[in-house]
Design an enzyme around this catalytic site. Structure first.
Site, PDB file in Angstrom:
ATOM      1  N   ARG A 123       0.853  -1.180   0.000  1.00 17.07           N
ATOM      2  CA  ARG A 123       0.000   0.000   0.000  1.00 17.07           C
ATOM      3  C   ARG A 123       0.889   1.231   0.000  1.00 17.07           C
ATOM      4  NH1 ARG A 123      -2.435   0.770   6.126  1.00 17.07           N
ATOM      5  NH2 ARG A 123      -0.486   0.517   7.268  1.00 17.07           N
ATOM      6  N   ASN A 161      -4.981   8.168   3.730  1.00 15.75           N
ATOM      7  CA  ASN A 161      -4.809   7.358   4.940  1.00 15.75           C
ATOM      8  C   ASN A 161      -3.361   7.403   5.379  1.00 15.75           C
ATOM      9  OD1 ASN A 161      -5.782   5.215   6.871  1.00 15.75           O
ATOM     10  ND2 ASN A 161      -4.159   4.073   5.868  1.00 15.75           N
ATOM     11  N   GLU A 162      -3.123   7.815   6.616  1.00 16.95           N
ATOM     12  CA  GLU A 162      -1.795   7.765   7.237  1.00 16.95           C
ATOM     13  C   GLU A 162      -0.715   8.308   6.296  1.00 16.95           C
ATOM     14  OE1 GLU A 162      -1.466   3.675   8.443  1.00 16.95           O
ATOM     15  OE2 GLU A 162      -2.463   4.072  10.355  1.00 16.95           O
ATOM     16  N   GLU A 262      -7.974   5.521  14.763  1.00  8.65           N
ATOM     17  CA  GLU A 262      -7.603   4.107  14.819  1.00  8.65           C
ATOM     18  C   GLU A 262      -6.944   3.791  16.155  1.00  8.65           C
ATOM     19  OE1 GLU A 262      -5.186   2.488  11.739  1.00  8.65           O
ATOM     20  OE2 GLU A 262      -6.352   3.374  10.109  1.00  8.65           O
ATOM     21  N   TRP A 270       2.545  -5.818  13.823  1.00  5.28           N
ATOM     22  CA  TRP A 270       3.784  -5.308  13.259  1.00  5.28           C
ATOM     23  C   TRP A 270       4.920  -5.157  14.283  1.00  5.28           C
ATOM     24  CZ3 TRP A 270       3.884  -0.960  16.154  1.00  5.28           C
ATOM     25  CH2 TRP A 270       2.662  -0.315  16.443  1.00  5.28           C
ATOM     26  N   GLU A 310      -2.671  -8.180   7.371  1.00  4.15           N
ATOM     27  CA  GLU A 310      -3.166  -7.776   8.688  1.00  4.15           C
ATOM     28  C   GLU A 310      -4.160  -8.777   9.276  1.00  4.15           C
ATOM     29  OE1 GLU A 310      -2.721  -3.012   8.780  1.00  4.15           O
ATOM     30  OE2 GLU A 310      -4.292  -3.726   7.444  1.00  4.15           O
ATOM     31  N   HIS A 313      -3.811  -8.709  12.925  1.00  9.20           N
ATOM     32  CA  HIS A 313      -4.145  -7.452  13.600  1.00  9.20           C
ATOM     33  C   HIS A 313      -5.582  -7.574  14.106  1.00  9.20           C
ATOM     34  CE1 HIS A 313      -5.080  -3.262  14.342  1.00  9.20           C
ATOM     35  NE2 HIS A 313      -3.850  -2.911  14.062  1.00  9.20           N
TER      36      HIS A 313
END
Length: 615
Positions: A123, A161-162, A262, A270, A310, A313
């Site tokens: 990503r 995003n981020e 988030e 991670w 993920e 996660h």
């Protein structure tokens, strides 16, 4: 004469919360069969979820081939959410382009500092300066806005995003040069500001200038300030790290409400070892965010993924399903937030009378190669000072050194290696106006162009702190300590000659600096030439704060109990496992249980009460 037309007010978080604390997380329905969506909605309603973020990584689903638009699934999802009273934070999918873009337009792929191409398959694989990428990103965003801008489920837009994408490609370099031309005007001005005479690096043409290796982002164009936060559940200071991020985010929101966009309901994926959150910790840290100003508590993600990077996660619904401990705790958090919403939303944290100064440029400049000590990490120094305030139960905000500081009783400068003239004049004016300033080492060394100021510290600061001469910096090794009267210093020390009108509060003992000042005070200005160990720094700052008129939200707190006032409410958060009794003079009611509290309250493991004064 007609009255001037009033400009519409900019939207705020209150437009989305509507007197509710938002609760939910990232929802990725494209990873699941549509037959599961009604089950997801049932569980969301059961947990009290009222907000989901959708579409963050859906570009390939929305535009499977160049120019195609597959909105049918998103239409059905938006309608489903609206039907059940769940708001949607709709994302632009621009953080993860489809593979076809990089294949057909390789110029959209970013390059690292060594010129290597970052390929698709993960990503954030886009070159932000690429004209082709920008054109495609704008097109999909405009189509989303046109289709869903008026949908009743829509509450906010989630932009990208981020922001963690870097690019050293040709288009990024060209954009950087255009920015430099606007900033400096001429190459002579750039060469002077950058000190390019050193090592014969003077530029003769703009095309020779290449991008730097760092970037930072600000929040000035955002309607809502949000943050992603993932403290390590095994970190004994995880709660303090959370408080620091909360205070920083609230300050970026100018003291107003903000969003936890988030967090993790359990383990992340991670770290080297990804530990789950013990029972109760998710609730504790979620309510800590609310105590420190959050009006939204959201997660990545709603349902734990079964495939991809993920899949380990955590999600609000873990692999254990609705019977799992994670979802049961999520339900309790949703219930808590519903009880607090009416009294909490759109209120402010009270009593944040201390400003911790932070400047991204000073941070960046202090981390350059060739510095005196690689052991001095700016983030760690800031965290150490914030920890001292947190352990003293002092609520703090963050501010820029050029901002108006007059509202604060105490201003703390953990370290600002680089300071502009305007910032220095601001600090001097603050003290002259009656404010109390305490500064850490290696502050005011360089100007805005990273040019070391004569004397190793700006003369205005030396006069302010009562430093006649800063003879030498004495950095310490990783495990080295320097002895001082009453404590040991870490990381750093300085060979300082104090002015005659300055009081040496603490002196060094032994070694090269024996008898020289470790802590100086001149009137309301304090200077620490070392970093005291934690057990010494917090009482020192607590004493300075008390002299400046700063008071904690509640006195006589047991160890591991945090107190924060928001609006008319007092939050008490217990970060320990053993039961403690907290003295709370007077009569109150706990909004979470409805029980009366008279003069004291008992808190068990990870316990929280939210107290309102009884009539």
């Amino acid at each position: 004469m007609p009255a001037p037309e009033k400009k519409p007010l900019a939207p705020t978080l209150a437009h989305a919360t509507r007197a509710r604390i938002l609760f939910g997380g990232d929802y990725n329905p494209e990873q699941w069969p549509q037959e599961l969506w009604p089950e997801d909605v049932r569980l969301m309603k059961e947990a009290g979820v009222n907000s989901v973020t959708v579409g963050v990584f859906s570009w390939a689903k929305l535009e499977p081939t160049p120019g195609a638009r597959e909105f049918g699934w998103l239409d059905r999802l938006m309608d489903l959410m609206h039907e059940h009273g769940i708001g949607v934070v709709l994302a632009t999918p621009t953080s993860s382009p489809p593979p076809w873009m990089g294949r057909l337009h390789p110029e959209t792929l970013p390059r690292d500092a060594d010129g290597r191409v970052e390929w698709w398959g993960g990503r954030q694989h886009f070159a932000h300066s690429s004209a082709v990428y920008r054109r495609h990103a704008a097109a999909i965003t405009e189509d989303l806005a046109a289709r869903y801008g008026g949908h009743p489920a829509l509450t906010m837009w989630h932009i990208n995003n981020e922001y963690c994408t870097y690019d050293w490609g040709d288009e990024a370099a060209a954009a950087f040069r255009r920015w430099l031309q606007g900033k400096y005007g001429t190459l002579d001005a750039l060469n002077t500001a950058w000190g390019t005479a050193f090592w014969s690096q003077g530029y003769d043409v703009w095309e020779s200038v290449v991008p730097p290796r760092h970037a930072h982002y600000m929040n000035e164009r955002e309607d809502v300030v949000s943050v992603d936060i993932y403290p390590d559940p095994r970190d004994p200071l995880g709660a303090q790290y959370g408080a620091l991020i909360h205070d920083m985010t609230r300050s970026q929101a100018r003291g107003g409400p903000w969003m936890v966009m988030e967090q993790a309901a359990g383990p992340v994926n991670w770290r080297g070892v990804n530990h789950p959150k013990p029972h109760g910790l998710n609730r504790l840290w979620s309510l800590q965010a609310v105590a420190r100003g959050a009006d939204a508590v959201c997660y990545f993600q709603w349902r734990q993924s079964r495939q991809g990077a993920e899949k380990f996660h955590s999600g609000m619904v873990s692999h254990a399903g609705e019977r799992g401990r994670t979802f049961q705790e999520v339900k309790r958090i949703g219930s808590d937030l519903a009880l607090l919403s009416a009294k909490v939303t759109d209120t402010r944290v009270i009593g944040a009378d201390v400003a911790v100064l932070l400047d991204w440029n000073a941070w960046w400049a202090s981390q350059q190669d060739g510095r005196l000590s690689c052991e001095v990490d700016h983030q760690s120094v800031v965290r150490a000072w914030h920890r001292a305030l947190w352990e003293a139960n002092i609520t703090a905000s963050f501010a820029h050194p050029e901002h108006d500081l007059s509202a604060y009783k105490l201003v703390v400068v953990p370290q600002l290696y680089l300071l502009t003239d305007r910032a220095i004049d601001n600090l001097v004016g603050y003290v002259r106006g009656g404010g109390t300033l305490v500064s850490g080492f290696l502050t005011g060394v360089a100007d805005q162009d990273d040019r070391v100021r004569p004397g190793g510290m700006d003369v205005r600061l030396r006069e302010l702190f009562g430093i006649r001469t800063l003879h030498e910096w004495w950095p310490l090794d990783a495990d080295e300590k320097v002895e001082a009267e009453g404590f040991r210093g870490t990381l750093w020390s300085e060979e300082i000659e104090a002015a005659d009108d300055t009081y040496a509060v603490v002196r060094y003992k032994g070694g090269e600096l024996d008898g020289l000042p470790a802590v100086l005070r001149k009137g309301r200005a304090w200077y620490l030439s070392t970093l005291p160990e934690p057990e010494a720094l917090w009482p020192l700052l607590a004493g300075i704060a008390e002299d400046a008129g700063v008071r904690p939200p509640l006195d006589h707190l047991p160890v591991d109990v945090e107190a924060v006032r928001r609006g008319e409410l007092l939050f008490l958060l217990h970060h320990g496992r053993d039961t403690v009794t907290v003295p709370v003079p007077g009569r109150h009611r706990d909004l979470l249980t409805g029980q009366d509290v008279i003069d004291a309250v008992e808190l068990g493991r990870y316990g929280v009460v939210v107290l309102e004064a009884a009539p």
